[in-house]
Scaffold this motif. Structure first.
Motif, PDB file in Angstrom:
ATOM      1  N   THR A  45       0.537  70.753  56.255  1.00 22.95           N
ATOM      2  CA  THR A  45       0.045  69.401  56.545  1.00 22.95           C
ATOM      3  C   THR A  45      -1.364  69.411  57.135  1.00 22.95           C
ATOM      4  O   THR A  45      -2.082  68.424  56.986  1.00 22.95           O
ATOM      5  N   PRO A  79      -5.471  78.556  45.888  1.00 22.67           N
ATOM      6  CA  PRO A  79      -5.448  77.645  47.041  1.00 22.67           C
ATOM      7  C   PRO A  79      -5.293  78.368  48.378  1.00 22.67           C
ATOM      8  O   PRO A  79      -5.887  77.964  49.382  1.00 22.67           O
ATOM      9  N   CYS A 108       1.709  72.873  48.190  1.00 20.38           N
ATOM     10  CA  CYS A 108       1.889  73.812  49.301  1.00 20.38           C
ATOM     11  C   CYS A 108       3.336  73.858  49.768  1.00 20.38           C
ATOM     12  O   CYS A 108       3.926  74.930  49.888  1.00 20.38           O
ATOM     13  N   TYR A 144      -3.755  72.971  54.538  1.00 22.71           N
ATOM     14  CA  TYR A 144      -3.671  72.869  53.081  1.00 22.71           C
ATOM     15  C   TYR A 144      -3.346  71.440  52.659  1.00 22.71           C
ATOM     16  O   TYR A 144      -2.616  71.219  51.702  1.00 22.71           O
ATOM     17  N   ASP A 145      -3.909  70.454  53.324  1.00 21.20           N
ATOM     18  CA  ASP A 145      -3.573  69.063  53.032  1.00 21.20           C
ATOM     19  C   ASP A 145      -4.054  68.609  51.649  1.00 21.20           C
ATOM     20  O   ASP A 145      -3.501  67.688  51.068  1.00 21.20           O
ATOM     21  N   ASP A 146      -5.061  69.272  51.089  1.00 25.63           N
ATOM     22  CA  ASP A 146      -5.532  68.903  49.756  1.00 25.63           C
ATOM     23  C   ASP A 146      -4.761  69.610  48.635  1.00 25.63           C
ATOM     24  O   ASP A 146      -4.914  69.281  47.473  1.00 25.63           O
ATOM     25  N   TRP A 147      -3.908  70.563  48.985  1.00 25.18           N
ATOM     26  CA  TRP A 147      -3.095  71.288  48.007  1.00 25.18           C
ATOM     27  C   TRP A 147      -1.720  70.636  47.960  1.00 25.18           C
ATOM     28  O   TRP A 147      -0.911  70.777  48.868  1.00 25.18           O
ATOM     29  N   ASP A 148      -1.438  69.925  46.892  1.00 26.99           N
ATOM     30  CA  ASP A 148      -0.200  69.158  46.770  1.00 26.99           C
ATOM     31  C   ASP A 148       1.045  70.027  46.675  1.00 26.99           C
ATOM     32  O   ASP A 148       2.129  69.614  47.075  1.00 26.99           O
ATOM     33  N   GLU A 150      -8.393  78.999  51.934  1.00 23.26           N
ATOM     34  CA  GLU A 150      -8.232  78.793  53.377  1.00 23.26           C
ATOM     35  C   GLU A 150      -8.148  80.094  54.169  1.00 23.26           C
ATOM     36  O   GLU A 150      -8.761  80.220  55.218  1.00 23.26           O
TER      37      GLU A 150
END
Length: 107
Positions: free
Chosen positions: A59, A98, A68, A62-66, A102
């Protein structure tokens, strides 16, 4: 039925080479079972590690990786993802890139 199985084993024992092949096959299956159990322990430990390192940060980091949470949200999901990485099944584009964006040191 059990008597037929015993009779079959006696017949196989008469043919020494066939019996040696059957015994070798049984020993190989036993060894493969132990290898599978060891692999399960390694994947479980890696699944716990990746759930803590990646799954708990879905959350925030990796908020842009759906996907995750789908890949690392729980320990069984992380274990399946590590199995995908181990077998080289779509690991580069779906999983590694992804995470690499990070935390470079995880890949």
């Amino acid at each position: 039925r059990i008597l037929k199985l015993v009779r079959l084993i006696k017949i196989m024992y008469m043919f020494k080479k066939l019996w040696m092949i059957a015994r070798g096959f049984m020993q190989a299956v036993k060894t493969l079972g132990w290898v599978g159990l060891l692999l399960l322990f390694v994947i479980y430990a890696g699944g716990v590690f990746m759930t803590i390192m990646v799954g708990y940060g879905c959350t925030e980091e990796y908020d842009d990786w759906d996907l995750c949470f789908d890949h690392f949200g729980t320990v069984p999901r992380s274990m399946f993802t590590l199995f995908q990485v181990m077998t080289f099944e779509s690991w580069s584009t779906v999983i590694a890139r992804p995470v690499l964006a990070e935390k470079v040191w995880l890949v």
